[in-house]
Design a protein around this motif. Structure first.
Motif, PDB file in Angstrom:
ATOM      1  N   VAL A 198      20.367  80.806  22.878  1.00 26.95           N
ATOM      2  CA  VAL A 198      20.811  80.499  21.513  1.00 26.95           C
ATOM      3  C   VAL A 198      20.866  78.984  21.294  1.00 26.95           C
ATOM      4  N   ARG A 199      21.384  78.236  22.292  1.00 30.32           N
ATOM      5  CA  ARG A 199      21.446  76.782  22.165  1.00 30.32           C
ATOM      6  C   ARG A 199      20.050  76.173  22.108  1.00 30.32           C
ATOM      7  N   ARG A 200      19.154  76.662  22.957  1.00 30.71           N
ATOM      8  CA  ARG A 200      17.788  76.136  22.957  1.00 30.71           C
ATOM      9  C   ARG A 200      17.092  76.457  21.641  1.00 30.71           C
ATOM     10  N   GLY A 213      14.816  74.507  16.296  1.00 29.79           N
ATOM     11  CA  GLY A 213      14.630  74.828  14.888  1.00 29.79           C
ATOM     12  C   GLY A 213      14.179  76.259  14.648  1.00 29.79           C
ATOM     13  N   MET A 214      14.246  77.109  15.678  1.00 27.93           N
ATOM     14  CA  MET A 214      13.841  78.506  15.554  1.00 27.93           C
ATOM     15  C   MET A 214      15.079  79.395  15.571  1.00 27.93           C
ATOM     16  N   THR A 215      14.927  80.615  15.057  1.00 21.33           N
ATOM     17  CA  THR A 215      16.014  81.585  15.180  1.00 21.33           C
ATOM     18  C   THR A 215      16.042  82.082  16.628  1.00 21.33           C
TER      19      THR A 215
END
Length: 465
Positions: free
Chosen positions: A379-381, A386-388
């Motif tokens: 989730v952090r990456r 800029g992706m979901t």
């Protein structure tokens, strides 16, 4: 099959492998089948051509070559496993002896991860900046917020620094206007430096309806990096007006009723930012101290590949996206190419050492990564890319990068252990207690570690001969 391992240096070995001819039979059978499926011989059904006919028509040598290409990866992998080697990258394979019916002999030189001794790291001590929020810091934060709520009013006077001008731009090279060199109705704050170099001087002093021409290196488009002649027409000049810094502004810009409440919230927010920066600084300094403690041989080929990967990413990704060239990039960095190359090598060496040391700690401390930890890291990456999370997860799975993410989390946990054992004090002499290091150490590790495949590429198969 017999194999032997010869150590060439702490990071490279030579495997000598001997394979009895009978162990090549499965690969020979597969070679005949493959050729059978690819060729047509009059009088025989496809796939039913006898081996002796294939030998007569296409040569026994072609079959043997196909069989060896199919067999080499398997025998190489068996030799690696037998020698309990932790290999890096592709091997250099050389067939030293082979005749039809006789045993196959080949050598494979390959880089390996060096054996590391991790000393006691509990004595590491580092000093970091104290978390202190000055009134000037709060004032600056409020001024930035105030600037975001500025309004503009058209004025009938020459433009000055801080004014907003609405301009039309037309860029040309060698007297020809570029197809993508025209922009209209662009709002620009004089002095912000957010458009083209030279535009501040060109528009300062111009009133509504004024024009000027200047030369500037284009930052993007078809002529990125090229010096162009730019014509600028000013269609409007607007003065920026800042709101008064009072309770009414606090109510406009936040959920608070008074300016003092807003100031206190800004103070707390700045303290959180400084605390995060302090934790990051502690992790970086502890990592540097750990690297100093451990002797890490660097595989020459791995270092060369890593440097080439970083340069390739600059030239083929960053430069095209930003319109930069080596000349403009180095000018912005304030370095010569020689200085930049030396810095790049140092960064690559540090990245390799970081990964080797922390991977050794992961193994030594028997650290593992559970699904929750992996999901949190993903989730952090995803947020930083800029992706979901779903998009990022799909890209990771399709690219076969799940092991890479697991490695990042595991190395973050290893560094967190070292940070926890270290003595961290601030510049005021106060002991610093760091919380939730594991959530942030992976980011510190990522910043120091490899940008390309580099040391993460293990147990590779040899290329076909």
């Amino acid at each position: 099959m017999k194999s032997a391992v010869e150590t060439l240096n702490p990071t490279r070995v030579r495997l000598t492998v001997e394979v009895p001819f009978e162990e090549l039979k499965p690969s020979l059978d597969a070679a005949y089948k493959k050729i059978n499926d690819q060729v047509t011989v009059p009088g025989f059904r496809k796939g039913k051509i006898p081996a002796r006919v294939i030998d007569q028509r296409f040569g026994r040598g072609a079959v043997l070559e196909e069989a060896i290409n199919e067999a080499l990866p398997k025998f190489y992998t068996e030799a690696v496993e037998s020698g309990e080697l932790n290999v890096l990258g592709q091997p250099d394979v050389d067939i030293t002896e082979f005749n039809d019916g006789d045993e196959l002999k080949f050598t494979a030189e390959v880089d390996i991860r060096p054996t590391l001794e991790i000393p006691d790291y509990s004595g590491i001590e580092v000093v970091v900046d104290a978390v202190e929020v000055a009134e000037e810091d709060v004032d600056t934060s409020l001024e930035q917020l105030r600037d975001r709520f500025a309004s503009t009013t058209p004025v009938d006077r020459p433009a000055a620094e801080g004014d907003v001008v609405v301009v039309d731009l037309e860029a040309s090279v060698d007297g020809k206007v570029l197809d993508d060199g025209i922009a209209t109705g662009v709002s620009y704050t004089i002095g912000s430096g957010q458009l083209l170099e030279g535009i501040d001087e060109a528009v300062t002093g111009l009133s509504k309806g004024g024009s000027a021409t200047f030369t500037s290196e284009l930052r993007g488009g078809s002529a990125a990096g090229v010096a162009a002649t730019v014509k600028v027409d000013v269609s409007d000049v607007q003065a920026r007006e800042l709101p008064s810094l009072d309770d009414e502004f606090a109510q406009l810009a936040s959920e608070f009723d008074t300016l003092e409440e807003l100031r206190e919230d800004s103070r707390k927010r700045l303290a959180r930012v400084k605390a995060y920066d302090q934790a990051t600084q502690a992790q970086e300094k502890v990592l540097d101290a750990l690297i100093e403690l451990v002797e890490v041989p660097i595989p020459e080929k791995l270092l060369k590949d890593e440097i080439e990967t970083r340069v390739h990413n600059l030239e083929h990704h960053q430069f095209p996206a930003t319109g930069q060239t080596w000349e403009s990039f180095l000018e912005g960095e304030g370095k010569t190419r020689e200085e930049y190359d030396a810095e790049l090598e140092n960064q690559s060496v540090k990245g390799i050492k970081t990964q080797f040391i922390l991977d050794e700690l992961v193994s030594k401390e028997k650290l593992s990564v559970n699904q929750e930890e992996l999901t949190e890291h993903l989730v952090r990456r995803a947020a930083s890319s800029g992706m979901t999370p779903d998009q990022f997860a799909q890209a990771v799975v399709e690219g076969g990068q799940v092991p890479m993410l697991v490695g990042e989390v595991a190395r973050g946990k290893a560094l967190a252990l070292v940070v926890e054992a270290a003595k961290v004090t601030d510049t005021n002499g106060e002991t610093v207690e760091l919380e939730d290091e594991e959530d942030e150490t992976a980011e510190t590790v990522d910043a120091a570690a490899l940008s390309g495949e580099g040391a993460a590429a293990e147990d590779e198969q040899p290329a076909e001969q």
